[in-house]
Design an enzyme around this catalytic site. Structure first.
Site, mmCIF file in Angstrom:
data_model
loop_
_atom_site.group_PDB
_atom_site.id
_atom_site.type_symbol
_atom_site.label_atom_id
_atom_site.label_comp_id
_atom_site.label_asym_id
_atom_site.label_seq_id
_atom_site.Cartn_x
_atom_site.Cartn_y
_atom_site.Cartn_z
ATOM 1 N N HIS A 307 0.850 -1.185 0.000
ATOM 2 C CA HIS A 307 0.000 0.000 0.000
ATOM 3 C C HIS A 307 0.887 1.236 0.000
ATOM 4 O O HIS A 307 1.939 1.244 0.638
ATOM 5 C CB HIS A 307 -0.894 0.014 1.257
ATOM 6 C CG HIS A 307 -2.038 0.951 1.131
ATOM 7 N ND1 HIS A 307 -1.926 2.299 1.395
ATOM 8 C CD2 HIS A 307 -3.322 0.748 0.727
ATOM 9 C CE1 HIS A 307 -3.089 2.876 1.171
ATOM 10 N NE2 HIS A 307 -3.946 1.963 0.766
ATOM 11 N N ASP A 364 -7.972 -5.295 0.233
ATOM 12 C CA ASP A 364 -8.477 -6.203 -0.799
ATOM 13 C C ASP A 364 -8.100 -7.661 -0.563
ATOM 14 O O ASP A 364 -8.591 -8.537 -1.273
ATOM 15 C CB ASP A 364 -7.943 -5.782 -2.177
ATOM 16 C CG ASP A 364 -8.519 -4.460 -2.610
ATOM 17 O OD1 ASP A 364 -9.733 -4.277 -2.429
ATOM 18 O OD2 ASP A 364 -7.769 -3.616 -3.119
HETATM 19 N N1 ACO Z 1 4.139 -7.879 -4.627
HETATM 20 C C1 ACO Z 1 5.467 -7.827 -4.839
HETATM 21 N N2 ACO Z 1 6.199 -6.698 -4.764
HETATM 22 C C2 ACO Z 1 5.564 -5.558 -4.466
HETATM 23 C C3 ACO Z 1 4.174 -5.518 -4.241
HETATM 24 C C4 ACO Z 1 3.461 -6.731 -4.317
HETATM 25 N N3 ACO Z 1 2.140 -6.767 -4.107
HETATM 26 N N4 ACO Z 1 3.793 -4.247 -3.970
HETATM 27 C C5 ACO Z 1 4.905 -3.514 -4.042
HETATM 28 N N5 ACO Z 1 5.973 -4.301 -4.328
HETATM 29 C C6 ACO Z 1 7.379 -3.866 -4.432
HETATM 30 C C7 ACO Z 1 7.614 -3.109 -5.742
HETATM 31 O O1 ACO Z 1 8.054 -3.959 -6.769
HETATM 32 C C8 ACO Z 1 8.644 -2.106 -5.327
HETATM 33 O O2 ACO Z 1 9.912 -2.775 -5.316
HETATM 34 P P1 ACO Z 1 11.262 -1.968 -5.692
HETATM 35 O O3 ACO Z 1 11.412 -0.913 -4.636
HETATM 36 O O4 ACO Z 1 12.299 -3.018 -5.634
HETATM 37 O O5 ACO Z 1 11.053 -1.400 -7.051
HETATM 38 C C9 ACO Z 1 8.305 -1.772 -3.885
HETATM 39 O O6 ACO Z 1 7.606 -2.916 -3.388
HETATM 40 C C10 ACO Z 1 7.436 -0.525 -3.724
HETATM 41 O O7 ACO Z 1 6.298 -0.681 -4.557
HETATM 42 P P2 ACO Z 1 5.671 0.481 -5.411
HETATM 43 O O8 ACO Z 1 4.905 -0.099 -6.534
HETATM 44 O O9 ACO Z 1 6.709 1.502 -5.732
HETATM 45 O O10 ACO Z 1 4.697 1.125 -4.326
HETATM 46 P P3 ACO Z 1 3.473 2.058 -4.641
HETATM 47 O O11 ACO Z 1 3.195 2.778 -3.369
HETATM 48 O O12 ACO Z 1 3.718 2.887 -5.857
HETATM 49 O O13 ACO Z 1 2.282 1.039 -5.007
HETATM 50 C C11 ACO Z 1 0.560 -0.582 -4.729
HETATM 51 C C12 ACO Z 1 1.364 0.581 -4.084
HETATM 52 C C13 ACO Z 1 0.062 -0.139 -6.105
HETATM 53 C C14 ACO Z 1 -0.643 -0.870 -3.857
HETATM 54 C C15 ACO Z 1 1.463 -1.833 -4.835
HETATM 55 O O14 ACO Z 1 1.871 -2.251 -3.559
HETATM 56 C C16 ACO Z 1 0.785 -2.999 -5.583
HETATM 57 O O15 ACO Z 1 0.862 -3.060 -6.818
HETATM 58 N N6 ACO Z 1 0.112 -3.943 -4.841
HETATM 59 C C17 ACO Z 1 -0.622 -5.019 -5.496
HETATM 60 C C18 ACO Z 1 -1.974 -4.516 -5.989
HETATM 61 C C19 ACO Z 1 -2.929 -4.243 -4.844
HETATM 62 O O16 ACO Z 1 -3.124 -5.043 -3.933
HETATM 63 N N7 ACO Z 1 -3.605 -3.060 -4.935
HETATM 64 C C20 ACO Z 1 -4.616 -2.644 -3.958
HETATM 65 C C21 ACO Z 1 -4.091 -1.516 -3.120
HETATM 66 S S1 ACO Z 1 -5.208 -1.023 -1.901
HETATM 67 C C22 ACO Z 1 -6.336 -0.103 -2.727
HETATM 68 O O17 ACO Z 1 -6.045 0.663 -3.616
HETATM 69 C C23 ACO Z 1 -7.663 -0.245 -2.404
#
Ligand code: ACO
Length: 433
Positions: A307, A364
């Protein structure tokens, strides 16, 4: 509240910037006049560091896992209130008195019907249309039925539009579902509360009434409340930005539904269940999925994990997990998906990759498991999120529309394209393929 100014040095220039302090001591450097005084803009991908507005609706502290609606902790709100009471609270700022709540519920209840012509609207969509697309279109279409009540600067129009929207969304969702199953539409019933009425319109038939299980209605009420607002997330920001151009409420919220539909936002609950189904179908071994999520060369992510704001735990996920277990127990169901989810959570929470990146289950992760048990089809999960989020979008839109300091949302960019060059006639262009 203000603190001392901040000083920014860029090249030879030095600029004093006002500092704003929020009610919970959040500190922000106000850059509103920065470009005008210095010619410099700030660069902030995904608005990760930018407060676009002052808001009195929802407070969240991602480091401590705190979420409050109008000051009330989410744990208390989820336990003690009804969804419409929360909708009132979010929009009006205070808990309603008994008579205020009765009047509000009565008004919402008496706006749940759709114009009869709208039946044809649903019929125009393919039966396998994704319900988020249909919902966004239906909300847009509402504006065409109420042209005299769209002006965001007219308090009466604002009030009636907010009530119509909240009242009609469950009917639109249920009718789009009925169309997808080729079943007759079921009309709303005014003797039922908001959640029970939605279940009735979804699962009753003209020949047979759906028996509403209080455990299911209670759990859905809590789920809607947990989704009701989450301050300046992707879809709420979309609603605000669209509304900042004085677009009406229906158009602004329809845009919010589209924003929510993406798998990184509200579409994640559908993807979580699809991922868990894949895990179970593959024999239940979690390890390959965790390995893929950690592999930088693989775009796969653990859906329902991570998140932007929560870096410790998501308080909503903890409440939902408890409800998932309770609902399954009450309905005497044993879902292999819940077992897979719990196992996946346990493995991920002990894994260095997830610990280092502070990735925890989000709202979620467990919600889809409950929706599935209740009988909702998987592609409807993001729509259930949208029903829950409706009071938040409405409250955010209203706050934006009533704030005299609101300006049209219009970010800057850093241009990295070609410099000036002269037009080349068609025949003289070199083939670059
Ligand atoms: N699985 C594996 N790796 C992950 C995940 C995940 N679910 N989420 C983040 N990471 C990693 C990224 O690859 C990134 O790694 P890096 O630093 O080596 O590049 C790091 O963690 C940070 O992730 P970002 O994508 O930069 O974080 P951001 O804050 O931009 O994105 C998000 C947040 C979109 C929720 C992300 O965690 C994600 O894609 N999660 C999966 C989808 C999800 O569950 N979405 C629902 C969110 S809650 C809502 O909106 C209601």
């Amino acid at each position: 509240m203000t603190r001392e100014d901040a000083t920014l040095r860029v090249g030879d220039g030095e600029y004093e910037l006002p500092v704003i302090v929020g009610a919970e001591d959040e500190v922000a450097v106000d850059i509103n006049r920065l470009r005008a005084t210095s010619g410099v803009v700030t660069f902030d991908r995904g608005f990760a560091n930018t407060a676009e507005t002052k808001s009195a609706i929802t407070f969240l502290d991602g480091e401590q896992g705190i979420l409050r609606y109008r000051g009330y902790p989410i744990e208390q709100v989820a336990e003690r209130s009804s969804f419409l009471e929360v909708a009132y609270l979010l929009s009006n700022g205070q808990l309603p008195t008994r008579s205020q709540l009765d009047e509000y519920v009565d008004e919402i209840t008496h706006h749940t019907m759709l114009r009869e012509d709208m039946k044809h609207f649903f019929e125009a969509f393919p039966r396998d249309a994704h319900p988020m697309q249909t919902l966004a279109s239906a909300i847009s279409a509402l504006a065409t039925y109420y042209p005299d009540a769209l002006d965001p600067r007219d308090p009466w129009a604002m009030d009636i539009s907010m009530k119509r929207l909240l009242a009609k969304v469950p009917t639109m969702v249920a009718w789009s579902y009925k169309h997808s199953c080729n079943q007759p539409y079921v009309y709303p019933r005014n003797d039922l509360d908001y959640v029970a009425n939605f279940l009735h319109m979804m699962f009753s038939f003209p020949v047979e009434e759906y028996e509403i299980d209080p455990a299911v209605a209670k759990a859905l009420n809590v789920l809607f409340i947990l989704h009701a607002d989450h301050e300046q997330n992707c879809s709420a920001t979309t609603v605000r930005v669209v509304g900042s151009g004085h677009a009406n409420l229906f158009s602004s919220v329809a845009a919010g539904v589209h924003a929510l539909s993406g798998p990184l936002h509200g579409g994640a609950n559908q993807r979580v269940v699809e991922m868990l189904e894949e895990i179970v179908a593959a024999g239940g071994d979690i390890a390959p999925f965790v390995a893929r999520a950690k592999d930088r060369d693989d775009p796969f992510r653990l859906m329902g994990f991570g998140h932007r704001v929560y870096k410790n735990f998501d308080p909503r996920a903890q409440i939902i997990k408890r409800y998932a277990q309770e609902v399954l127990e009450k309905l005497e169901r044993d879902d292999p998906l819940l077992a897979a989810a719990m196992q996946l959570e346990e493995v991920a929470l002990q894994d260095d990759y997830f610990i280092e990146k502070k990735l925890y289950p989000n709202v979620d992760f467990y919600s889809g498991v409950i929706y599935r048990t209740m009988g909702f089809p998987t592609d409807l999960f993001p729509v259930l999120f949208a029903i829950g989020r409706m009071p938040g979008w409405i409250a955010q839109w209203r706050e934006m529309a009533q704030d005299p300091t609101t300006r049209i949302g219009r970010p800057r960019q850093i241009y990295v394209g070609e410099g000036k060059r002269d037009w080349v006639e068609l025949e003289k262009r070199a083939d670059r393929s």
